[in-house]
Design a protein around this motif. Sequence first.
Motif, PDB file in Angstrom:
ATOM      1  N   ARG A 443     -12.491  12.395  20.847  1.00  0.00           N
ATOM      2  CA  ARG A 443     -11.037  12.020  21.236  1.00  0.00           C
ATOM      3  C   ARG A 443     -10.509  10.849  20.362  1.00  0.00           C
ATOM      4  O   ARG A 443      -9.369  10.850  20.168  1.00  0.00           O
ATOM      5  CB  ARG A 443     -11.230  11.713  22.713  1.00  0.00           C
ATOM      6  N   ASN A 444     -11.524   9.885  19.767  1.00  0.00           N
ATOM      7  CA  ASN A 444     -10.761   8.827  19.174  1.00  0.00           C
ATOM      8  C   ASN A 444     -10.620   9.007  17.766  1.00  0.00           C
ATOM      9  O   ASN A 444      -9.709   8.167  17.112  1.00  0.00           O
ATOM     10  CB  ASN A 444     -11.839   7.641  19.155  1.00  0.00           C
ATOM     11  N   ILE A 445     -11.190  10.065  17.099  1.00  0.00           N
ATOM     12  CA  ILE A 445     -11.296  10.257  15.454  1.00  0.00           C
ATOM     13  C   ILE A 445      -9.646  10.496  15.275  1.00  0.00           C
ATOM     14  O   ILE A 445      -9.307   9.677  13.924  1.00  0.00           O
ATOM     15  CB  ILE A 445     -11.854  11.529  15.395  1.00  0.00           C
ATOM     16  N   ILE A 446      -8.792  11.365  15.768  1.00  0.00           N
ATOM     17  CA  ILE A 446      -7.413  11.451  15.299  1.00  0.00           C
ATOM     18  C   ILE A 446      -6.586  10.111  15.502  1.00  0.00           C
ATOM     19  O   ILE A 446      -5.904   9.646  14.507  1.00  0.00           O
ATOM     20  CB  ILE A 446      -6.812  12.771  16.023  1.00  0.00           C
ATOM     21  N   PRO A 447      -6.581   9.521  16.645  1.00  0.00           N
ATOM     22  CA  PRO A 447      -5.904   8.143  16.863  1.00  0.00           C
ATOM     23  C   PRO A 447      -6.336   7.222  15.701  1.00  0.00           C
ATOM     24  O   PRO A 447      -5.468   6.464  15.201  1.00  0.00           O
ATOM     25  CB  PRO A 447      -6.246   7.839  18.169  1.00  0.00           C
ATOM     26  N   VAL A 448      -7.604   6.998  15.664  1.00  0.00           N
ATOM     27  CA  VAL A 448      -8.142   5.903  14.791  1.00  0.00           C
ATOM     28  C   VAL A 448      -7.908   6.427  13.369  1.00  0.00           C
ATOM     29  O   VAL A 448      -7.259   5.373  12.452  1.00  0.00           O
ATOM     30  CB  VAL A 448      -9.486   5.828  14.860  1.00  0.00           C
ATOM     31  N   GLY A 449      -8.034   7.703  12.901  1.00  0.00           N
ATOM     32  CA  GLY A 449      -7.471   8.101  11.594  1.00  0.00           C
ATOM     33  C   GLY A 449      -5.901   8.007  11.360  1.00  0.00           C
ATOM     34  O   GLY A 449      -5.744   7.320  10.131  1.00  0.00           O
ATOM     35  N   ILE A 450      -5.294   8.305  12.113  1.00  0.00           N
ATOM     36  CA  ILE A 450      -3.748   8.077  11.962  1.00  0.00           C
ATOM     37  C   ILE A 450      -3.770   6.396  11.981  1.00  0.00           C
ATOM     38  O   ILE A 450      -2.938   6.004  11.197  1.00  0.00           O
ATOM     39  CB  ILE A 450      -3.079   8.658  13.147  1.00  0.00           C
ATOM     40  N   GLY A 451      -4.381   5.707  12.742  1.00  0.00           N
ATOM     41  CA  GLY A 451      -4.079   4.203  12.794  1.00  0.00           C
ATOM     42  C   GLY A 451      -4.480   3.580  11.357  1.00  0.00           C
ATOM     43  O   GLY A 451      -3.672   2.627  10.800  1.00  0.00           O
ATOM     44  N   LEU A 452      -5.452   3.996  10.832  1.00  0.00           N
ATOM     45  CA  LEU A 452      -6.036   3.407   9.546  1.00  0.00           C
ATOM     46  C   LEU A 452      -5.041   3.710   8.314  1.00  0.00           C
ATOM     47  O   LEU A 452      -4.592   3.102   7.506  1.00  0.00           O
ATOM     48  CB  LEU A 452      -7.523   4.074   9.240  1.00  0.00           C
ATOM     49  N   LEU A 453      -4.646   5.159   8.480  1.00  0.00           N
ATOM     50  CA  LEU A 453      -3.519   5.532   7.425  1.00  0.00           C
ATOM     51  C   LEU A 453      -2.124   4.663   7.556  1.00  0.00           C
ATOM     52  O   LEU A 453      -1.713   4.122   6.423  1.00  0.00           O
ATOM     53  CB  LEU A 453      -3.225   6.955   7.847  1.00  0.00           C
ATOM     54  N   VAL A 454      -1.789   4.433   8.663  1.00  0.00           N
ATOM     55  CA  VAL A 454      -0.462   3.683   8.893  1.00  0.00           C
ATOM     56  C   VAL A 454      -0.812   1.898   8.583  1.00  0.00           C
ATOM     57  O   VAL A 454      -0.118   1.578   7.763  1.00  0.00           O
ATOM     58  CB  VAL A 454      -0.156   3.569  10.320  1.00  0.00           C
ATOM     59  N   THR A 455      -1.854   1.551   8.814  1.00  0.00           N
ATOM     60  CA  THR A 455      -2.225   0.110   8.470  1.00  0.00           C
ATOM     61  C   THR A 455      -2.527  -0.151   6.935  1.00  0.00           C
ATOM     62  O   THR A 455      -2.125  -0.990   6.530  1.00  0.00           O
ATOM     63  CB  THR A 455      -3.474  -0.350   9.277  1.00  0.00           C
ATOM     64  N   THR A 456      -3.138   0.990   6.294  1.00  0.00           N
ATOM     65  CA  THR A 456      -3.106   1.200   4.866  1.00  0.00           C
ATOM     66  C   THR A 456      -1.971   0.964   4.201  1.00  0.00           C
ATOM     67  O   THR A 456      -1.643   0.232   3.169  1.00  0.00           O
ATOM     68  CB  THR A 456      -4.040   2.141   4.494  1.00  0.00           C
ATOM     69  N   ILE A 457      -1.035   1.755   4.627  1.00  0.00           N
ATOM     70  CA  ILE A 457       0.376   1.759   4.296  1.00  0.00           C
ATOM     71  C   ILE A 457       1.247   0.476   4.365  1.00  0.00           C
ATOM     72  O   ILE A 457       1.779  -0.199   3.439  1.00  0.00           O
ATOM     73  CB  ILE A 457       1.309   3.011   4.837  1.00  0.00           C
ATOM     74  N   VAL A 458       0.873   0.041   5.520  1.00  0.00           N
ATOM     75  CA  VAL A 458       1.445  -1.487   5.915  1.00  0.00           C
ATOM     76  C   VAL A 458       0.808  -2.455   4.913  1.00  0.00           C
ATOM     77  O   VAL A 458       1.660  -3.371   4.186  1.00  0.00           O
ATOM     78  CB  VAL A 458       1.372  -2.007   7.362  1.00  0.00           C
ATOM     79  N   ALA A 459      -0.423  -2.501   4.559  1.00  0.00           N
ATOM     80  CA  ALA A 459      -1.069  -3.490   3.746  1.00  0.00           C
ATOM     81  C   ALA A 459      -0.464  -3.112   2.170  1.00  0.00           C
ATOM     82  O   ALA A 459      -0.416  -4.247   1.653  1.00  0.00           O
ATOM     83  CB  ALA A 459      -2.662  -2.930   3.659  1.00  0.00           C
ATOM     84  N   MET A 460      -0.191  -2.180   1.664  1.00  0.00           N
ATOM     85  CA  MET A 460       0.250  -1.992   0.496  1.00  0.00           C
ATOM     86  C   MET A 460       1.678  -2.774   0.316  1.00  0.00           C
ATOM     87  O   MET A 460       1.823  -3.397  -1.014  1.00  0.00           O
ATOM     88  CB  MET A 460       0.936  -0.582   0.396  1.00  0.00           C
ATOM     89  N   PHE A 461       2.317  -2.860   1.573  1.00  0.00           N
ATOM     90  CA  PHE A 461       3.491  -3.872   0.902  1.00  0.00           C
ATOM     91  C   PHE A 461       3.510  -5.256   1.420  1.00  0.00           C
ATOM     92  O   PHE A 461       4.259  -5.943   1.113  1.00  0.00           O
ATOM     93  CB  PHE A 461       4.657  -3.285   2.365  1.00  0.00           C
ATOM     94  N   LEU A 462       2.044  -5.498   1.797  1.00  0.00           N
ATOM     95  CA  LEU A 462       1.797  -6.898   1.871  1.00  0.00           C
ATOM     96  C   LEU A 462       1.065  -7.790   0.855  1.00  0.00           C
ATOM     97  O   LEU A 462       0.959  -8.748   1.006  1.00  0.00           O
ATOM     98  CB  LEU A 462       1.029  -7.125   3.257  1.00  0.00           C
ATOM     99  N   ILE A 463       0.599  -6.952   0.105  1.00  0.00           N
ATOM    100  CA  ILE A 463      -0.424  -7.121  -1.262  1.00  0.00           C
ATOM    101  C   ILE A 463       0.609  -7.928  -2.145  1.00  0.00           C
ATOM    102  O   ILE A 463       1.642  -7.425  -2.479  1.00  0.00           O
ATOM    103  CB  ILE A 463      -0.979  -6.119  -1.795  1.00  0.00           C
TER     104      ILE A 463
END
Length: 463
Positions: A443-463
């Motif tokens: 049950r956690n895999i999809i929400p956590v996977g999507i969360g990591l994807l979005v967080t990674t994209i946000v991090a790209m703009f903060l580097i």
Amino acid sequence: MGVELTLIHWIYVAFIIGIIAFMVMRRDTSLICIIGIFTIAVLATNNLTSSISGVFNSFIYAISELLPTILIISIIVSMSKVLTDTGINDIMVAPFTKLMKTPTLSFWTIGIIMMVTSWFFWPSPAVALIGAVLLPVAIRVGLPALGAAVAMNLFGHGIALSGDFIIQAAPKLTGDAAGIPVGDVISASIPLVITMGLVTTIIAFWFLKRDMKANKLAINTDMTHINTSTPNQTLLSNSQKRWFAFLIPLLFALDVVAMFVLNLQGGDATALIGGTAIFILILLTMLAHRNKGLEKTTQYLIDGFQFGFKVFGPVIPIAAFFYLGDAGFTKIIGEYLPQASHGIVNDLGSALASTVPLTKEIAAVTLTIVGGITGLDGSGFSGISLAGSVAHLFSESLSSGIATLTALGQIAAIWVGGGTIIPWALIPVAAICNVDPFELARRNIIPVGIGLLVTTIVAMFLI
């Protein structure tokens, strides 16, 4: 910056893929984990006898590592049973029924309380406290036990532990490895923790409501270990019940104060909670059952331990396999990895980091993947130093973003390995909520996977 990967490393990866595939197919993974342990031992030692012994030794190692968690869960269950039998539990949870009137309110209330508590004392003792008190209320208003487990898991082992703003153990490890101050890691992690937390919990809640609406989740989950026994009205008077309903939360509140004043964390905090629960169990049992108190004390403990080991039994082989990815390899099998090795999962992460071409986008993706790989052993903290080291290496080439990359690697490692999608790391929450850890992981895999994807994209703009 890593060591040359051997056949052992690749066989470990192959079995991880197999384990994930079995989980997706909703099949039990104990057998494949045992075969994996044996196969790796044979490759390492070239000795059949040692390999057979290695399987048994891996179980011993896993049990020794899991034993504190097994004990706290068993003791909390024992205490909860006597609270239920005496009717004290009904009085204790009454105030929360005013706040947790619907499944939605229950989900977010449990999650937020879990997050705040975990910031100060880490999730393990928080799970024991919150599960015993709030879970029965949530079940009564229609929130499935699996939904409560998701809330406790994502807010505690996810949001609170990945940021670790108060205790600061995680940012200290990653910051030291990256060569930057702890404050820089914390500052950089705030927008990423917020992004990861919001995306993951909102998606998880949406999935939960969808499945509840479609009647795919049982509302009346079996909670016999906590709240479904019929209270014996003759054991204690109403005034005694009310007095203990006040005293027991007070004792645990004093535990919280002691944790703060004495700076008790992790295992020490859990031990304080467990010891308090034992004395509450003894006091209530002796007062309620009088002449039969000695025997009933033993019976309550037996009931708790039976539950604890029944829940943890299927997880021990899985934990044993994943412990091979870290320090457990040397202790279980021996010194058979290359001399420069820092453990199988850390070697894999280092190899990945040293082979990818570098841009800001690739650096962010790589830190997320490296963090996730190091979390595969089920310990969110074992690989975060590697994440800091990789962030330092990348930032020298990029000339920027070291704090953001460090924080991103820390978040990925802890969300994966700290207890949201690795089944055996989910056991504390799964045991308290009496749900299948594999179902909770799925049950956690999809929400956590999507969360990591979005967080990674946000991090790209903060580097």
